[in-house]
Design a protein around this motif. Sequence first.
Motif, PDB file in Angstrom:
ATOM      1  N   THR A 154      31.037  32.628  38.048  1.00  0.00           N
ATOM      2  CA  THR A 154      31.867  33.828  38.131  1.00  0.00           C
ATOM      3  C   THR A 154      32.819  33.617  39.297  1.00  0.00           C
ATOM      4  OG1 THR A 154      30.103  35.277  37.311  1.00  0.00           O
ATOM      5  CG2 THR A 154      31.885  36.322  38.542  1.00  0.00           C
ATOM      6  N   VAL A 155      34.095  33.977  39.125  1.00  0.00           N
ATOM      7  CA  VAL A 155      35.061  33.857  40.218  1.00  0.00           C
ATOM      8  C   VAL A 155      35.303  35.236  40.807  1.00  0.00           C
ATOM      9  CG1 VAL A 155      37.402  33.198  40.897  1.00  0.00           C
ATOM     10  CG2 VAL A 155      36.174  31.847  39.182  1.00  0.00           C
ATOM     11  N   VAL A 156      35.087  35.360  42.110  1.00  0.00           N
ATOM     12  CA  VAL A 156      35.346  36.604  42.825  1.00  0.00           C
ATOM     13  C   VAL A 156      36.604  36.426  43.668  1.00  0.00           C
ATOM     14  CG1 VAL A 156      34.577  38.044  44.750  1.00  0.00           C
ATOM     15  CG2 VAL A 156      33.009  37.511  42.894  1.00  0.00           C
ATOM     16  N   LEU A 157      37.589  37.270  43.454  1.00  0.00           N
ATOM     17  CA  LEU A 157      38.809  37.269  44.262  1.00  0.00           C
ATOM     18  C   LEU A 157      38.593  38.283  45.387  1.00  0.00           C
ATOM     19  CD1 LEU A 157      41.521  37.127  41.450  1.00  0.00           C
ATOM     20  CD2 LEU A 157      40.420  35.246  42.667  1.00  0.00           C
ATOM     21  N   SER A 158      38.142  37.778  46.536  1.00  0.00           N
ATOM     22  CA  SER A 158      37.780  38.655  47.648  1.00  0.00           C
ATOM     23  C   SER A 158      39.023  39.153  48.387  1.00  0.00           C
ATOM     24  CB  SER A 158      36.853  37.916  48.616  1.00  0.00           C
ATOM     25  OG  SER A 158      37.547  36.847  49.236  1.00  0.00           O
ATOM     26  N   LYS A 159      38.804  40.191  49.196  1.00  0.00           N
ATOM     27  CA  LYS A 159      39.869  40.799  50.007  1.00  0.00           C
ATOM     28  C   LYS A 159      40.993  41.335  49.126  1.00  0.00           C
ATOM     29  CE  LYS A 159      38.603  37.571  53.674  1.00  0.00           C
ATOM     30  NZ  LYS A 159      39.017  36.635  54.729  1.00  0.00           N
ATOM     31  N   ALA A 160      40.595  41.916  47.984  1.00  0.00           N
ATOM     32  CA  ALA A 160      41.575  42.449  47.043  1.00  0.00           C
ATOM     33  C   ALA A 160      42.368  43.603  47.642  1.00  0.00           C
ATOM     34  CB  ALA A 160      40.867  42.908  45.765  1.00  0.00           C
ATOM     35  N   ASP A 161      41.840  44.250  48.687  1.00  0.00           N
ATOM     36  CA  ASP A 161      42.564  45.349  49.328  1.00  0.00           C
ATOM     37  C   ASP A 161      43.837  44.878  50.010  1.00  0.00           C
ATOM     38  OD1 ASP A 161      41.456  45.135  52.535  1.00  0.00           O
ATOM     39  OD2 ASP A 161      40.220  44.255  50.962  1.00  0.00           O
ATOM     40  N   LEU A 162      43.982  43.548  50.215  1.00  0.00           N
ATOM     41  CA  LEU A 162      45.196  43.007  50.825  1.00  0.00           C
ATOM     42  C   LEU A 162      46.324  42.877  49.817  1.00  0.00           C
ATOM     43  CD1 LEU A 162      43.675  40.220  53.119  1.00  0.00           C
ATOM     44  CD2 LEU A 162      44.267  42.584  53.697  1.00  0.00           C
ATOM     45  N   VAL A 163      46.033  43.164  48.547  1.00  0.00           N
ATOM     46  CA  VAL A 163      47.062  43.158  47.499  1.00  0.00           C
ATOM     47  C   VAL A 163      47.159  44.583  46.966  1.00  0.00           C
ATOM     48  CG1 VAL A 163      47.866  42.067  45.371  1.00  0.00           C
ATOM     49  CG2 VAL A 163      46.358  40.801  46.925  1.00  0.00           C
ATOM     50  N   PRO A 164      47.930  45.448  47.622  1.00  0.00           N
ATOM     51  CA  PRO A 164      47.954  46.872  47.250  1.00  0.00           C
ATOM     52  C   PRO A 164      48.610  47.145  45.907  1.00  0.00           C
ATOM     53  CG  PRO A 164      49.604  46.410  48.935  1.00  0.00           C
ATOM     54  CD  PRO A 164      48.795  45.154  48.774  1.00  0.00           C
ATOM     55  N   ASP A 165      49.463  46.240  45.441  1.00  0.00           N
ATOM     56  CA  ASP A 165      50.160  46.444  44.169  1.00  0.00           C
ATOM     57  C   ASP A 165      49.234  46.108  43.002  1.00  0.00           C
ATOM     58  OD1 ASP A 165      51.907  46.667  42.080  1.00  0.00           O
ATOM     59  OD2 ASP A 165      53.004  44.826  42.525  1.00  0.00           O
ATOM     60  N   PRO A 166      48.829  47.077  42.184  1.00  0.00           N
ATOM     61  CA  PRO A 166      47.920  46.811  41.058  1.00  0.00           C
ATOM     62  C   PRO A 166      48.489  45.794  40.073  1.00  0.00           C
ATOM     63  CG  PRO A 166      48.096  49.177  41.468  1.00  0.00           C
ATOM     64  CD  PRO A 166      49.156  48.520  42.292  1.00  0.00           C
ATOM     65  N   VAL A 167      49.798  45.834  39.855  1.00  0.00           N
ATOM     66  CA  VAL A 167      50.420  44.888  38.916  1.00  0.00           C
ATOM     67  C   VAL A 167      50.324  43.475  39.475  1.00  0.00           C
ATOM     68  CG1 VAL A 167      52.560  44.211  37.769  1.00  0.00           C
ATOM     69  CG2 VAL A 167      51.972  46.641  38.001  1.00  0.00           C
ATOM     70  N   GLY A 168      50.619  43.333  40.772  1.00  0.00           N
ATOM     71  CA  GLY A 168      50.524  42.011  41.391  1.00  0.00           C
ATOM     72  C   GLY A 168      49.104  41.476  41.347  1.00  0.00           C
ATOM     73  N   LEU A 169      48.126  42.357  41.557  1.00  0.00           N
ATOM     74  CA  LEU A 169      46.730  41.938  41.511  1.00  0.00           C
ATOM     75  C   LEU A 169      46.349  41.489  40.103  1.00  0.00           C
ATOM     76  CD1 LEU A 169      44.003  41.638  42.916  1.00  0.00           C
ATOM     77  CD2 LEU A 169      43.543  44.043  42.405  1.00  0.00           C
ATOM     78  N   SER A 170      46.823  42.201  39.093  1.00  0.00           N
ATOM     79  CA  SER A 170      46.501  41.823  37.711  1.00  0.00           C
ATOM     80  C   SER A 170      47.093  40.463  37.369  1.00  0.00           C
ATOM     81  CB  SER A 170      47.020  42.887  36.743  1.00  0.00           C
ATOM     82  OG  SER A 170      48.440  42.927  36.732  1.00  0.00           O
ATOM     83  N   TYR A 171      48.275  40.158  37.920  1.00  0.00           N
ATOM     84  CA  TYR A 171      48.870  38.838  37.679  1.00  0.00           C
ATOM     85  C   TYR A 171      48.017  37.732  38.306  1.00  0.00           C
ATOM     86  CZ  TYR A 171      53.241  40.798  35.862  1.00  0.00           C
ATOM     87  OH  TYR A 171      54.182  41.440  35.104  1.00  0.00           O
ATOM     88  N   LEU A 172      47.490  37.992  39.504  1.00  0.00           N
ATOM     89  CA  LEU A 172      46.637  37.000  40.161  1.00  0.00           C
ATOM     90  C   LEU A 172      45.357  36.766  39.351  1.00  0.00           C
ATOM     91  CD1 LEU A 172      46.995  38.165  43.882  1.00  0.00           C
ATOM     92  CD2 LEU A 172      47.985  36.109  42.845  1.00  0.00           C
ATOM     93  N   VAL A 173      44.795  37.848  38.833  1.00  0.00           N
ATOM     94  CA  VAL A 173      43.594  37.718  37.998  1.00  0.00           C
ATOM     95  C   VAL A 173      43.909  36.889  36.760  1.00  0.00           C
ATOM     96  CG1 VAL A 173      41.940  38.972  36.567  1.00  0.00           C
ATOM     97  CG2 VAL A 173      42.560  39.865  38.823  1.00  0.00           C
ATOM     98  N   GLU A 174      45.061  37.143  36.129  1.00  0.00           N
ATOM     99  CA  GLU A 174      45.456  36.388  34.943  1.00  0.00           C
ATOM    100  C   GLU A 174      45.651  34.906  35.260  1.00  0.00           C
ATOM    101  OE1 GLU A 174      48.905  38.178  33.259  1.00  0.00           O
ATOM    102  OE2 GLU A 174      47.895  40.081  32.782  1.00  0.00           O
TER     103      GLU A 174
END
Length: 370
Positions: A154-174
């Motif tokens: 399983t990959v955990v993208l930690s410190k997700a609070d440092l990416v406040p933009d939900p769209v930007g975070l979804s791109y990183l997950v993708e």
Amino acid sequence: MSFPLSHVTSSSSSLEAHGWDSGWAESFAPYAAQGLVPGRVTRVDRGQCDVATADGIVRADTAFVTPHDPLRVICTGDWAAIDPEGARDPRYVRACLPRRTAFARSTSSKRSEGQILAANVDHAVITVSLAVELDLGRIERFLALAWESGAQPTVVLSKADLVPDPVGLSYLVEDVETVAPGVQVVPLSSTTGEGLDVLSAVVAGGTTVLLGVSGAGKSTLANALVGEDVMDVQAARDIDGKGRHTTTTRNLFVLPTGGVLIDTPGLRGVGLWDAETGVGQVFSEIEELAGNCRFHDCAHESEPGCAVAAAIEDGSLPVRRLESYRKLIRENQRIVAKTDARVRSEILKDWKRKGAEGRHAMEMKRGRVR
């Protein structure tokens, strides 16, 4: 003095929290007949180890389980047979039960030895910090080792609070999902609690190992999952997100929601160790394409009828992905070749073939071959 198996089975109920089951009890039966007691190694340190037994954590000497093969040395997560209480001082680990899975990597030494990071692991949580730019190649390396170990990654993208933009975070997950087929990717913040419930559900059963580089947030994550500060935490550098080695040993903890967690030191190097199957799993789309190539030994370079080259050309396969695949395959072959004469011979033949093809192409370019 010896204990009947029924005694070990009944008194081992407190071991169930550490992963003890009927399979381990069956494997331990010969040692029970010798009067030894079972336990799970929670920490190894300089010739001694802490072992969780039915009566609590005990200290034991590892002098009898120090083979020359570094892949067989006792490790956190192993199930061990140790001397019973009062038999002698110090108590010794007399044997380790056969491992179900093992997470191994190559060391940075010139001898290219293997190193066991954790044993009997069901889940491998690869922790990647979003405080720095994603390194997809490193994630692929961790995934290859995880798949090879027999654990579910399983990959955990930690410190997700440092990416406040939900769209930007979804791109990183993708982006991570594209290099991690068949793997769950969880954005998580130990500060806000985002994603902790998802990860807690993943690790609730079996044994989980936390993996990642220094500064990825493994120790903070371990504290959040355990529910108390069991690991020291230090701040990462702002310039590159790297941290000091807060964790210096591998430690095993029982989780309050069920399951067992092994925290590991940050890894500076992630060398493969005989991980051909794991690499194939990470790059499953390339291996599937390769099955459609005209030639079974296609190198995916300039051969006619190459399905991989066609996918590169039409854009369905990123060039970076193929380059990363080739890099890990070559690295793994070099590691295996150090101990496998057959593989060394095959690599030498391949070098000679490519050399001959190169010379032939040069001769044609110079007009010396008609």
